[in-house]
Design a protein around this motif. Structure first.
Motif, mmCIF file in Angstrom:
data_model
loop_
_atom_site.group_PDB
_atom_site.id
_atom_site.type_symbol
_atom_site.label_atom_id
_atom_site.label_comp_id
_atom_site.label_asym_id
_atom_site.label_seq_id
_atom_site.Cartn_x
_atom_site.Cartn_y
_atom_site.Cartn_z
ATOM 1 N N GLY A 15 0.809 -1.211 0.000
ATOM 2 C CA GLY A 15 0.000 0.000 0.000
ATOM 3 C C GLY A 15 0.842 1.260 0.000
ATOM 4 O O GLY A 15 2.042 1.220 -0.270
ATOM 5 N N ASP A 16 0.150 2.354 0.318
ATOM 6 C CA ASP A 16 0.757 3.685 0.315
ATOM 7 C C ASP A 16 1.040 4.084 1.762
ATOM 8 O O ASP A 16 0.123 4.135 2.589
ATOM 9 N N ILE A 17 2.278 4.386 2.057
ATOM 10 C CA ILE A 17 2.655 4.624 3.456
ATOM 11 C C ILE A 17 1.984 5.878 4.039
ATOM 12 O O ILE A 17 1.757 5.939 5.243
ATOM 13 N N ALA A 123 10.225 0.571 1.922
ATOM 14 C CA ALA A 123 11.427 -0.197 1.542
ATOM 15 C C ALA A 123 12.530 0.812 1.201
ATOM 16 O O ALA A 123 12.802 1.101 0.028
ATOM 17 N N ILE A 124 13.166 1.322 2.263
ATOM 18 C CA ILE A 124 14.185 2.372 2.121
ATOM 19 C C ILE A 124 15.275 1.951 1.129
ATOM 20 O O ILE A 124 15.708 0.787 1.134
ATOM 21 N N SER A 125 15.680 2.885 0.307
ATOM 22 C CA SER A 125 16.786 2.745 -0.673
ATOM 23 C C SER A 125 16.455 1.911 -1.912
ATOM 24 O O SER A 125 17.294 1.819 -2.809
ATOM 25 N N GLY A 127 14.153 2.413 -4.207
ATOM 26 C CA GLY A 127 13.569 3.162 -5.325
ATOM 27 C C GLY A 127 14.670 3.839 -6.121
ATOM 28 O O GLY A 127 15.516 3.180 -6.734
ATOM 29 N N VAL A 128 14.676 5.156 -6.043
ATOM 30 C CA VAL A 128 15.669 5.964 -6.754
ATOM 31 C C VAL A 128 17.095 5.552 -6.362
ATOM 32 O O VAL A 128 18.023 5.651 -7.175
ATOM 33 N N TYR A 129 17.287 5.040 -5.139
ATOM 34 C CA TYR A 129 18.633 4.696 -4.664
ATOM 35 C C TYR A 129 19.092 3.303 -5.106
ATOM 36 O O TYR A 129 20.204 2.892 -4.807
ATOM 37 N N PHE A 159 5.974 -2.904 7.624
ATOM 38 C CA PHE A 159 6.591 -2.480 6.360
ATOM 39 C C PHE A 159 5.473 -2.301 5.353
ATOM 40 O O PHE A 159 4.676 -3.222 5.115
ATOM 41 N N VAL A 160 5.406 -1.112 4.771
ATOM 42 C CA VAL A 160 4.363 -0.799 3.796
ATOM 43 C C VAL A 160 5.029 -0.752 2.425
ATOM 44 O O VAL A 160 5.804 0.162 2.128
ATOM 45 N N LEU A 161 4.760 -1.793 1.639
ATOM 46 C CA LEU A 161 5.454 -1.965 0.369
ATOM 47 C C LEU A 161 4.524 -1.550 -0.762
ATOM 48 O O LEU A 161 3.355 -1.952 -0.794
HETATM 49 P P1 ADP Z 1 14.998 5.789 -2.005
HETATM 50 O O1 ADP Z 1 15.442 7.123 -2.554
HETATM 51 O O2 ADP Z 1 15.453 5.554 -0.577
HETATM 52 O O3 ADP Z 1 15.307 4.665 -2.929
HETATM 53 P P2 ADP Z 1 12.189 5.970 -2.880
HETATM 54 O O4 ADP Z 1 11.155 6.817 -2.257
HETATM 55 O O5 ADP Z 1 12.650 6.298 -4.259
HETATM 56 O O6 ADP Z 1 13.405 5.932 -1.837
HETATM 57 O O7 ADP Z 1 11.694 4.455 -2.906
HETATM 58 C C1 ADP Z 1 11.716 3.578 -1.820
HETATM 59 C C2 ADP Z 1 10.634 2.532 -1.998
HETATM 60 O O8 ADP Z 1 9.366 3.086 -1.634
HETATM 61 C C3 ADP Z 1 10.443 1.998 -3.412
HETATM 62 O O9 ADP Z 1 10.178 0.603 -3.324
HETATM 63 C C4 ADP Z 1 9.218 2.744 -3.922
HETATM 64 O O10 ADP Z 1 8.501 1.987 -4.881
HETATM 65 C C5 ADP Z 1 8.414 2.839 -2.662
HETATM 66 N N1 ADP Z 1 7.392 3.920 -2.599
HETATM 67 C C6 ADP Z 1 7.253 5.018 -3.368
HETATM 68 N N2 ADP Z 1 6.203 5.758 -2.959
HETATM 69 C C7 ADP Z 1 5.656 5.103 -1.893
HETATM 70 C C8 ADP Z 1 4.544 5.324 -1.042
HETATM 71 N N3 ADP Z 1 3.739 6.399 -1.179
HETATM 72 N N4 ADP Z 1 4.288 4.421 -0.048
HETATM 73 C C9 ADP Z 1 5.077 3.334 0.115
HETATM 74 N N5 ADP Z 1 6.135 3.065 -0.661
HETATM 75 C C10 ADP Z 1 6.422 3.933 -1.657
#
Ligand code: ADP
Length: 179
Positions: A15-17, A123-125, A127-129, A159-161
């Motif tokens: 879901g959406d955190i 799920a820290i790091s 996404g963009v990281y 953990f909200v993925l």
């Molecule tokens: P980072 O820069 O630490 O990688 P991101 O925000 O780019 O962080 O992504 C971290 C994770 O969170 C990814 O798996 C991304 O898909 C997910 N994510 C993005 N938006 C949301 C949200 N609104 N709620 C939960 N997870 C999210």
């Protein structure tokens, strides 16, 4: 999915955190606490400008990688936002797993310090990281399990993925913890 560890538990959901009611919501922040996309963008959009106004005043130097800082949660259904700075994945030889664990541990410590009963992590790091999801799940969940092994700790860790693939990676690791 939900697994008990003593008086504590770890829950996974997709879901959406920003929609999560929890005492603390963890932001995947950057070292400048400057705002960005992904989780960070969603938190500041939903929580309103007061969150960044507060972090700008309290943490003018930002936050180092592997650490986390606390602010109030603005309009979010939470008491606090913990701004955690995970590592950028640079191939795996730059202490990435250690730094991911460290920022997660700092959030758990902040939860105890601020008398939280529940905390929601993204799920820290991953996404963009660009941290590989399976490895992130292993490190994140193992760090949480180690923290919850302390019998003085009682905490709901969720953990909200965001997507099914990330949920699956976390679920496989958490299942492997249950014997
Ligand atoms: P980072 O820069 O630490 O990688 P991101 O925000 O780019 O962080 O992504 C971290 C994770 O969170 C990814 O798996 C991304 O898909 C997910 N994510 C993005 N938006 C949301 C949200 N609104 N709620 C939960 N997870 C999210």
């Amino acid at each position: 999915m939900k697994v008990r560890f003593g008086l504590s538990c770890v829950e996974l959901l997709q879901g959406d955190i920003v929609l999560q009611a929890a005492d603390a919501i963890v932001n995947a922040a950057n070292t400048d606490l400057a705002g960005g996309g992904g989780v960070d963008g969603a938190i500041h959009r939903a929580g309103g400008p007061s969150i960044m106004e507060e972090t700008r005043v309290r943490y003018p130097l930002g936050c180092p990688t592997g650490d986390a800082v606390v602010s109030k949660a603005g309009l979010l259904p939470a008491k606090f936002v913990f701004h955690a700075v995970g590592p950028v994945w640079r191939g795996g030889q730059h202490r990435e797993p250690e730094l991911l664990r460290s920022c997660i541990r700092r959030c758990l410590e902040l939860a105890i310090k601020n008398a939280c009963r529940s905390i929601a992590f993204p799920a820290i790091s991953t996404g963009v990281y660009r941290f590989p999801v399976d490895l992130a799940a292993e490190n994140a969940l193992d760090e949480v399990r180690a923290f919850l092994a302390d019998p003085n700790v009682t905490l709901i860790v969720r953990f909200v993925l965001f997507d099914a693939g990330t949920y699956g990676a976390f679920a496989r690791v958490l299942e492997s913890f249950v014997d």
